[in-house]
Design a protein around this motif. Structure first.
Motif, PDB file in Angstrom:
ATOM      1  N   SER A  34     -47.424   8.727 -12.578  1.00  0.00           N
ATOM      2  CA  SER A  34     -46.196   7.967 -12.821  1.00  0.00           C
ATOM      3  C   SER A  34     -46.465   6.540 -13.304  1.00  0.00           C
ATOM      4  CB  SER A  34     -45.350   7.935 -11.548  1.00  0.00           C
ATOM      5  OG  SER A  34     -46.078   7.316 -10.498  1.00  0.00           O
TER       6      SER A  34
ATOM      7  N   GLY B  84     -52.408  13.752  -8.468  1.00  0.00           N
ATOM      8  CA  GLY B  84     -51.578  14.401  -9.498  1.00  0.00           C
ATOM      9  C   GLY B  84     -52.250  15.668 -10.017  1.00  0.00           C
TER      10      GLY B  84
ATOM     11  N   LYS C 257     -51.228   0.652  -3.225  1.00  0.00           N
ATOM     12  CA  LYS C 257     -52.424   1.505  -3.358  1.00  0.00           C
ATOM     13  C   LYS C 257     -53.680   0.834  -2.783  1.00  0.00           C
ATOM     14  CE  LYS C 257     -49.962   4.467  -5.779  1.00  0.00           C
ATOM     15  NZ  LYS C 257     -50.351   4.911  -7.111  1.00  0.00           N
TER      16      LYS C 257
ATOM     17  N   GLU D  85     -59.671  13.530 -15.913  1.00  0.00           N
ATOM     18  CA  GLU D  85     -59.658  12.061 -15.815  1.00  0.00           C
ATOM     19  C   GLU D  85     -61.080  11.551 -15.664  1.00  0.00           C
ATOM     20  OE1 GLU D  85     -57.113  11.561 -12.452  1.00  0.00           O
ATOM     21  OE2 GLU D  85     -55.343  11.225 -13.682  1.00  0.00           O
TER      22      GLU D  85
ATOM     23  N   THR E  83     -52.978   9.904 -16.331  1.00  0.00           N
ATOM     24  CA  THR E  83     -51.965  10.837 -15.822  1.00  0.00           C
ATOM     25  C   THR E  83     -51.328  10.277 -14.556  1.00  0.00           C
ATOM     26  OG1 THR E  83     -53.177  12.717 -16.734  1.00  0.00           O
ATOM     27  CG2 THR E  83     -51.625  13.190 -14.944  1.00  0.00           C
TER      28      THR E  83
HETATM   29  O1  DER Z   1     -53.638  12.024 -10.049  1.00  0.00           O
HETATM   30  C1  DER Z   1     -54.075  10.991 -10.524  1.00  0.00           C
HETATM   31  O2  DER Z   1     -55.303  10.777 -10.663  1.00  0.00           O
HETATM   32  C2  DER Z   1     -53.109   9.862 -10.797  1.00  0.00           C
HETATM   33  O3  DER Z   1     -53.651   8.991 -11.765  1.00  0.00           O
HETATM   34  C3  DER Z   1     -52.927   9.132  -9.487  1.00  0.00           C
HETATM   35  O4  DER Z   1     -54.173   8.707  -9.079  1.00  0.00           O
HETATM   36  C4  DER Z   1     -51.949   7.976  -9.597  1.00  0.00           C
HETATM   37  O5  DER Z   1     -50.678   8.531  -9.744  1.00  0.00           O
HETATM   38  P1  DER Z   1     -49.384   7.614  -9.642  1.00  0.00           P
HETATM   39  O6  DER Z   1     -49.560   6.553 -10.707  1.00  0.00           O
HETATM   40  O7  DER Z   1     -48.251   8.556  -9.945  1.00  0.00           O
HETATM   41  O8  DER Z   1     -49.345   7.042  -8.252  1.00  0.00           O
END
Ligand code: DER
Length: 233
Positions: free
Chosen positions: A30, A101, A125, A107, A28
């Motif tokens: 982007s 998210g 990140k 997850e 989940t």
């Molecule tokens: O919420 C989540 O766990 C998403 O995977 C987050 O960790 C990464 O979200 P992004 O790819 O939109 O930065």
């Protein structure tokens, strides 16, 4: 390259690990969105066959349905071959912060059931230690007496200069796919022993799960300006 282009590069690289016949954990966010799109494209082109997807959120479930990816769940498939998902932070030991998210519980369930968990990130990140970005470390809690639970979480990490805040969207508490709330923890200093921190958080009655994914990633794919690096545990 824009951040989204980097996310797409990492995502496409991860999908190279996908083989026909796999049961896949679909992440989940982007970055994972690009991986799910790519899997749908390869299925449509006939380059991938007999894939079953296990989505980690209602949002990913809807995306996968729109792409025609066959879906199932952990009840049917308690062992998942490969999961691909993003992360909010990655430390040098490949420990993760996830959940900004709002999908950390599903997850962690899906990715905890995987033989291989491939994380896809752009280089922004990468952190020296978890919590080091100064951004949120999410914790999923039950709504009942949330203020009491948030205070206990904050007090747990007093030495790391922790502050806790209920996640609010449009003036209301954010509600997860599971009907729970999210408390975001913000740290000023390194919380040190992550395992001890994890255990302490999970011992608080009212806490459902937290966003530290310790020792779970088997591979982290990092897309940066200078190219893509693949880090294996
Ligand atoms: O919420 C989540 O766990 C998403 O995977 C987050 O960790 C990464 O979200 P992004 O790819 O939109 O930065």
């Amino acid at each position: 390259l824009t951040q989204d282009e980097l996310k797409k590069i990492a995502a496409y690289k991860a999908v190279e690990f996908v083989e026909s016949g796999m049961v896949l954990g679909l992440g989940t966010g982007s970055t994972a969105k690009h991986a799910v799109d790519r899997i749908g494209e390869l299925l449509r082109q006939g380059k991938l066959k007999n894939i079953v997807g296990i989505p980690t959120s209602k949002m990913t479930h809807e995306q996968a349905v729109s792409l025609g990816i066959p879906l199932s769940d952990l009840n049917e498939h308690p062992v998942v071959d490969l999961a691909i998902d993003g992360a909010d932070e990655v430390d040098p030991h490949l420990n993760l912060v996830k959940g900004r998210g709002g999908s950390l519980l599903r997850e962690k369930m899906v990715e905890g059931a995987c033989k291989k968990f491939v994380v896809i990130v752009d280089e922004s990140k990468l952190v020296k230690y978890l919590g080091g970005s100064g951004l949120a470390m999410p914790v999923e809690i039950i709504p009942f007496c949330w203020k009491f639970t948030a205070k206990r979480l904050q007090d747990l990490f007093e030495d790391a200069g922790c502050s806790a805040a209920l996640r609010i969207e449009k003036g209301e508490p954010f509600v997860t796919d599971n009907g729970n709330y999210i408390v975001n923890l913000f740290f000023k200093k390194d919380i040190g022993d992550l395992k001890a921190a994890s255990d302490a958080i999970l011992r608080i009655a009212g806490v459902v799960e937290h966003g530290m994914f310790l020792g779970m990633a088997t591979t982290v794919i990092v897309a940066g300006e200078l190219g893509v690096t693949v880090k294996n545990r």
